[in-house]
Scaffold this motif. Structure first.
Motif, PDB file in Angstrom:
ATOM      1  N   PRO A  26       0.747  -1.325  -0.008  1.00 27.77           N
ATOM      2  CA  PRO A  26       0.176  -0.063   0.201  1.00 27.77           C
ATOM      3  C   PRO A  26       1.074   1.398   0.104  1.00 27.77           C
ATOM      4  O   PRO A  26       2.045   1.230   0.551  1.00 27.77           O
ATOM      5  N   GLU A  27       0.238   2.312  -0.307  1.00 23.36           N
ATOM      6  CA  GLU A  27       0.998   3.450  -0.707  1.00 23.36           C
ATOM      7  C   GLU A  27      -0.092   4.563  -0.141  1.00 23.36           C
ATOM      8  O   GLU A  27      -1.218   4.385  -0.116  1.00 23.36           O
ATOM      9  N   LEU A  28       0.342   5.831   0.247  1.00 22.48           N
ATOM     10  CA  LEU A  28      -0.279   6.956   0.702  1.00 22.48           C
ATOM     11  C   LEU A  28      -0.948   7.531  -0.523  1.00 22.48           C
ATOM     12  O   LEU A  28       0.185   8.164  -1.543  1.00 22.48           O
ATOM     13  N   VAL A  29      -1.924   7.884  -0.922  1.00 25.73           N
ATOM     14  CA  VAL A  29      -2.382   8.310  -2.250  1.00 25.73           C
ATOM     15  C   VAL A  29      -3.268   9.515  -2.032  1.00 25.73           C
ATOM     16  O   VAL A  29      -4.292   9.349  -1.099  1.00 25.73           O
ATOM     17  N   LEU A  39      -8.770  -0.048  -1.363  1.00 25.68           N
ATOM     18  CA  LEU A  39      -8.568   0.762  -0.096  1.00 25.68           C
ATOM     19  C   LEU A  39      -7.928  -0.249   0.831  1.00 25.68           C
ATOM     20  O   LEU A  39      -8.186  -1.293   0.892  1.00 25.68           O
ATOM     21  N   ALA A  40      -6.672   0.148   1.319  1.00 25.55           N
ATOM     22  CA  ALA A  40      -5.769  -0.592   2.238  1.00 25.55           C
ATOM     23  C   ALA A  40      -6.168  -0.459   3.671  1.00 25.55           C
ATOM     24  O   ALA A  40      -5.260  -0.922   4.575  1.00 25.55           O
ATOM     25  N   GLU A  41      -6.989   0.428   4.040  1.00 29.26           N
ATOM     26  CA  GLU A  41      -7.439   0.787   5.426  1.00 29.26           C
ATOM     27  C   GLU A  41      -8.928   1.255   5.319  1.00 29.26           C
ATOM     28  O   GLU A  41      -9.311   1.655   4.480  1.00 29.26           O
ATOM     29  N   ASP A  42      -9.197   0.822   6.649  1.00 32.43           N
ATOM     30  CA  ASP A  42     -10.687   1.591   6.921  1.00 32.43           C
ATOM     31  C   ASP A  42     -10.471   3.103   6.988  1.00 32.43           C
ATOM     32  O   ASP A  42      -9.435   3.394   7.711  1.00 32.43           O
ATOM     33  N   ILE A  43     -11.595   3.495   6.509  1.00 35.74           N
ATOM     34  CA  ILE A  43     -11.490   5.029   6.477  1.00 35.74           C
ATOM     35  C   ILE A  43     -12.634   5.643   7.502  1.00 35.74           C
ATOM     36  O   ILE A  43     -13.868   5.283   7.509  1.00 35.74           O
ATOM     37  N   PHE A  44     -12.127   6.271   8.622  1.00 32.98           N
ATOM     38  CA  PHE A  44     -13.101   7.132   9.373  1.00 32.98           C
ATOM     39  C   PHE A  44     -13.361   8.606   9.370  1.00 32.98           C
ATOM     40  O   PHE A  44     -12.168   9.001   8.830  1.00 32.98           O
ATOM     41  N   CYS A 155     -14.791   0.753   3.868  1.00 36.30           N
ATOM     42  CA  CYS A 155     -14.013  -0.291   4.538  1.00 36.30           C
ATOM     43  C   CYS A 155     -12.907  -0.632   3.732  1.00 36.30           C
ATOM     44  O   CYS A 155     -12.980  -0.536   2.487  1.00 36.30           O
ATOM     45  N   LYS A 156     -11.831  -1.114   4.277  1.00 35.63           N
ATOM     46  CA  LYS A 156     -10.737  -1.820   3.778  1.00 35.63           C
ATOM     47  C   LYS A 156     -11.144  -2.843   2.723  1.00 35.63           C
ATOM     48  O   LYS A 156     -12.025  -3.439   2.831  1.00 35.63           O
ATOM     49  N   GLY A 157     -10.526  -2.749   1.526  1.00 34.54           N
ATOM     50  CA  GLY A 157     -10.734  -3.957   0.461  1.00 34.54           C
ATOM     51  C   GLY A 157     -11.757  -3.219  -0.674  1.00 34.54           C
ATOM     52  O   GLY A 157     -11.892  -4.028  -1.644  1.00 34.54           O
ATOM     53  N   THR A 158     -12.191  -2.025  -0.296  1.00 32.15           N
ATOM     54  CA  THR A 158     -13.053  -1.485  -1.291  1.00 32.15           C
ATOM     55  C   THR A 158     -12.370  -1.108  -2.481  1.00 32.15           C
ATOM     56  O   THR A 158     -11.408  -0.299  -2.485  1.00 32.15           O
TER      57      THR A 158
END
Length: 401
Positions: A26-29, A39-44, A155-158
């Motif tokens: 994963p990279e910060l995009v 997406l490599a993380e859940d987003i809150f 969600c992560k994985g979307t």
């Protein structure tokens, strides 16, 4: 561990491909580059959205009780205290008998309890004539109604759509961790290119077009059929790519030139011959952790090998495990025949009917025209001699989504 054997089943080849390909780190995009990525993380949510009560209509902020019973026949006239746009703060106040002109997205001025949309009101710069009532809360989007701070929104994985990316931005994020789309080099051997001054054969362009359709970064290299030129193209591409696809020179008739070169380079060959048609001489292996797909040179074999094995592998690199062409259900308009000992892929067109979509197989005599006209592919599994007219089948869509 060496997995190579003389020939493996298509399903085994696909399974082996997906088992051995892991998503890229994963990279910060930045948000503007996120569409199409996984997406490599859940987003809150970092903030409420909206941050304050806003109007979701152009119109006039009022007190509900002031316009109760208003109609075309009995309009209510209010004093106009000013106007607000989304760029303005909440510096105006609505008191009884007054109104403030607002645009969609404007902060609701203090004292207002509703917004009358502009089709039911008008002003002359001094007063506002209101011809409809507005119950409390009408046309007002409350603070946090779309997104509440701390709420998980994606969600992560979307695989991110533009709408989901917009939601991430609205929740206060300028970037997110995601699996990057792979960088792919397509190496076409000399047999793929016609004489100088003429057009390229279609394999290279077709593979590149498929990559572009899925948002995959790709570069094209044409190498002569000399071993040193192909080997050098592969070596250079390893530093510039996350995956290499070769096109041509994979078949026994030319000695499997590309496969032989890769063997000498020490790749881990996972398979070469697959019980599928067209495309049986497709090869796959790894140099280090980087996947390499070797596609046959015949146009239909090349395209089927790419779509059925290389494309799912590229999508797995981007975090989309087990993905490939989308499916639709259809009814066979004609009987189609395959070969009992392997998986057979049939190109065809689709048409509407009373029973749903009909799939019409295309003749293989004119390969390039057949593939250009095809809207889908039907798979005849091994052990099945054919599928009869009227059978309901899954169709992989090659035209549109």
């Amino acid at each position: 561990m060496q997995y190579w054997m003389d020939r493996i089943a298509y399903k085994e080849a696909l399974s082996l491909t997906l088992e051995r390909i892991s998503p890229l780190p994963p990279e910060l995009v930045s948000v503007e580059d996120l569409p199409g990525m996984v997406l490599a993380e859940d987003i809150f949510a970092a903030v409420d959205s909206p941050l304050q009560d806003i109007s979701f209509k152009d119109g006039y902020a009022v007190k509900s009780e002031d316009v109760r019973g208003a109609s075309e026949e009995r309009p209510v006239v209010l004093r106009l205290k000013g106007a607000l746009s989304p760029e303005h703060g909440n510096e105006l106040m609505v008191v009884s008998g007054s109104a403030v002109k607002v645009m969609s997205g404007s902060v609701i001025p203090e004292g207002a309890t509703a917004v009358v949309s502009r089709e039911f009101a008008s002003d002359d710069g001094v007063t506002v004539k209101v011809c409809n009532d507005a119950s409390p809360g009408r046309n007002i989007l409350k603070k946090g109604r779309d997104v509440r701070k701390g709420e998980r929104i994606v969600c992560k994985g979307t695989k991110l759509s533009p709408m989901e990316v917009g939601l991430i931005a609205a929740a206060g994020h300028e970037s997110a961790m995601a699996c990057p789309l792979p960088r792919v080099t397509v190496i076409s051997t000399g047999e793929e290119t016609l004489a100088a001054g003429k057009v390229f054969a279609n394999n290279l362009v077709t593979i590149s077009a498929w990559c572009s359709r899925y948002g995959i970064n790709n570069r094209n290299v044409v190498a002569s059929e000399r071993e040193k030129d192909i080997a050098e193209a592969i070596r250079q591409s390893l530093d510039l790519s996350d995956c290499i696809i070769t096109s041509g020179s994979s078949w026994e008739d030319d000695g499997g030139l590309v496969i032989r070169i890769l063997d000498r380079m020490g790749w881990e060959k996972l398979y070469h011959h697959v019980s599928m048609g067209p495309g049986k001489t497709v090869g796959f292996g790894l140099i280090g952790a980087k996947p390499v797909f070797c596609l046959p040179g015949g146009p239909s074999a090349n395209q089927v090998a790419f779509l059925q094995l290389a494309l799912p592998g590229l999508l797995a690199l981007s975090g989309q495990k087990g993905k490939g062409l989308p499916f639709r259900r259809a009814v066979l308009g004609e009987t189609i025949r395959g070969q009992e000992d392997w998986t057979h892929f049939v190109f065809g067109r689709l048409s509407p009917s009373g029973r749903g979509l009909l799939f019409h197989p295309l003749k293989e005599e004119r390969r390039l025209r057949m593939m250009a006209e095809a809207e889908g592919i039907v798979c005849i599994p091994p052990g099945v001699r054919g599928l009869e007219k009227g059978t309901r089948v899954n169709v992989q869509l090659t035209s549109g989504e």
